[in-house]
Scaffold this motif. Structure first.
Motif, PDB file in Angstrom:
ATOM      1  N   GLU A 166      -3.549   4.314   0.189  1.00  0.00           N
ATOM      2  CA  GLU A 166      -4.739   3.507  -0.104  1.00  0.00           C
ATOM      3  C   GLU A 166      -5.710   3.534   1.067  1.00  0.00           C
ATOM      4  OE1 GLU A 166      -5.458   2.404  -2.906  1.00  0.00           O
ATOM      5  OE2 GLU A 166      -3.600   2.083  -4.039  1.00  0.00           O
ATOM      6  N   THR A 201       0.824  -1.210   0.000  1.00  0.00           N
ATOM      7  CA  THR A 201       0.000   0.000   0.000  1.00  0.00           C
ATOM      8  C   THR A 201       0.857   1.258   0.000  1.00  0.00           C
ATOM      9  OG1 THR A 201      -0.153  -0.048   2.426  1.00  0.00           O
ATOM     10  CG2 THR A 201      -1.956  -1.058   1.189  1.00  0.00           C
ATOM     11  N   ASP A 220      -6.168  -1.815  -4.474  1.00  0.00           N
ATOM     12  CA  ASP A 220      -7.136  -0.855  -4.999  1.00  0.00           C
ATOM     13  C   ASP A 220      -8.451  -1.470  -5.462  1.00  0.00           C
ATOM     14  OD1 ASP A 220      -6.429  -2.118  -7.348  1.00  0.00           O
ATOM     15  OD2 ASP A 220      -5.318  -0.428  -8.169  1.00  0.00           O
ATOM     16  N   ARG A 247      -9.719   0.735 -10.689  1.00  0.00           N
ATOM     17  CA  ARG A 247      -9.974   1.273  -9.353  1.00  0.00           C
ATOM     18  C   ARG A 247     -11.040   2.367  -9.398  1.00  0.00           C
ATOM     19  NH1 ARG A 247      -6.152   3.612  -5.926  1.00  0.00           N
ATOM     20  NH2 ARG A 247      -4.373   2.374  -6.644  1.00  0.00           N
ATOM     21  N   ASN A 297      -9.196   2.418   0.350  1.00  0.00           N
ATOM     22  CA  ASN A 297      -9.396   1.071  -0.178  1.00  0.00           C
ATOM     23  C   ASN A 297      -9.029  -0.060   0.762  1.00  0.00           C
ATOM     24  OD1 ASN A 297     -10.235   1.861  -2.874  1.00  0.00           O
ATOM     25  ND2 ASN A 297      -8.118   2.490  -3.249  1.00  0.00           N
TER      26      ASN A 297
END
Length: 239
Positions: free
Chosen positions: A8, A5, A89, A202, A11
């Motif tokens: 993120e 990551t 994502d 995404r 997400n």
């Protein structure tokens, strides 16, 4: 499950939840590159709530390849028998993870593939599809690997496969990192299987794809291909 990551925060919670629902026995390692948006803090909160979630805090943004290598080393040291790569994502669907794990019963490495029959992409711009298809085709032809989606990042490895790939020698990043591991697996004689996946663009956050990543992939793949052909002409074993 190794999930790298960087920024993120939007997400990471839903993707971890989906992984845990899809494969309840799976453990998740979030390898965070010191995200300025607080992703690491959210990851710590998830780990505090669930003993199947772990966090590897890294000093800064060093690239996808470096994050995966750190995650592989952590997983091997902890004794896991299967290690899986997956984006944070949402582009890789956790619900398809059981299909990869089932295929791994008869393989050394399983690749989630967009470009085999049954695979597809959703909501992807045409230029991204062109780059991905073109990159896979160029790599496949130049390196002589019979893999349709050689740049894909949804993969399941047996521990023994990773240990046989010479990870200490891997310096590539991004797109190129995936090509590098795939070519090493083929060269080492491992049984590589592709299973179809649906790749979804995404919905939140920014893509990490950049011109630098594409350029690195192009010159490294070209160098590997030329070097391999030169070795064959000179009767030397591939490095």
């Amino acid at each position: 499950m190794i999930i790298p990551t960087y920024n993120e925060a939007e997400n990471i919670k839903p993707i971890v939840s989906r992984v845990r629902e899809s494969v309840p026995e799976a453990h998740v390692l979030i390898a965070d590159d010191n995200s300025p948006d607080g992703t690491g803090k959210i990851a710590d909160e998830l780990a505090a709530e669930d003993d199947h979630v772990h966090v590897l805090h890294r000093k800064g943004k060093e690239g996808l390849g470096a994050a995966y290598l750190a995650g592989f080393r952590w997983g091997v040291d902890e004794g896991y028998g299967v290690l899986v790569e997956m984006d944070a994502d949402g582009s890789h669907q956790p619900e398809e993870l059981p299909r990869l794990l089932t295929a791994l019963k008869g393989a050394d490495l399983v690749l989630g593939s967009r470009w085999v029959p049954g695979g597809r992409v959703v909501n992807w711009p045409k230029h991204r599809e062109f780059i991905s298809r073109g990159g896979s085709t160029y790599s496949r032809l130049l390196l002589g690997v019979d893999i349709r989606d050689v740049t894909g990042g949804f993969r399941a490895f047996r521990r023994e496969t990773l240990e046989g790939l010479g990870l200490d020698e891997v310096a590539s990043q991004g797109y190129c990192f995936q090509v590098d591991l795939a070519r090493r697996a083929v060269a080492a004689g491992y049984h590589v299987v592709e299973v179809p996946i649906t790749f979804v663009e995404r919905e939140r956050g920014d893509s990490k794809m950049s011109n630098d990543i594409i350029v690195e992939a192009l010159w490294r793949v070209t160098a590997w291909g030329v070097g391999s052909r030169a070795n064959k002409l000179m009767g030397r074993k591939p490095s």
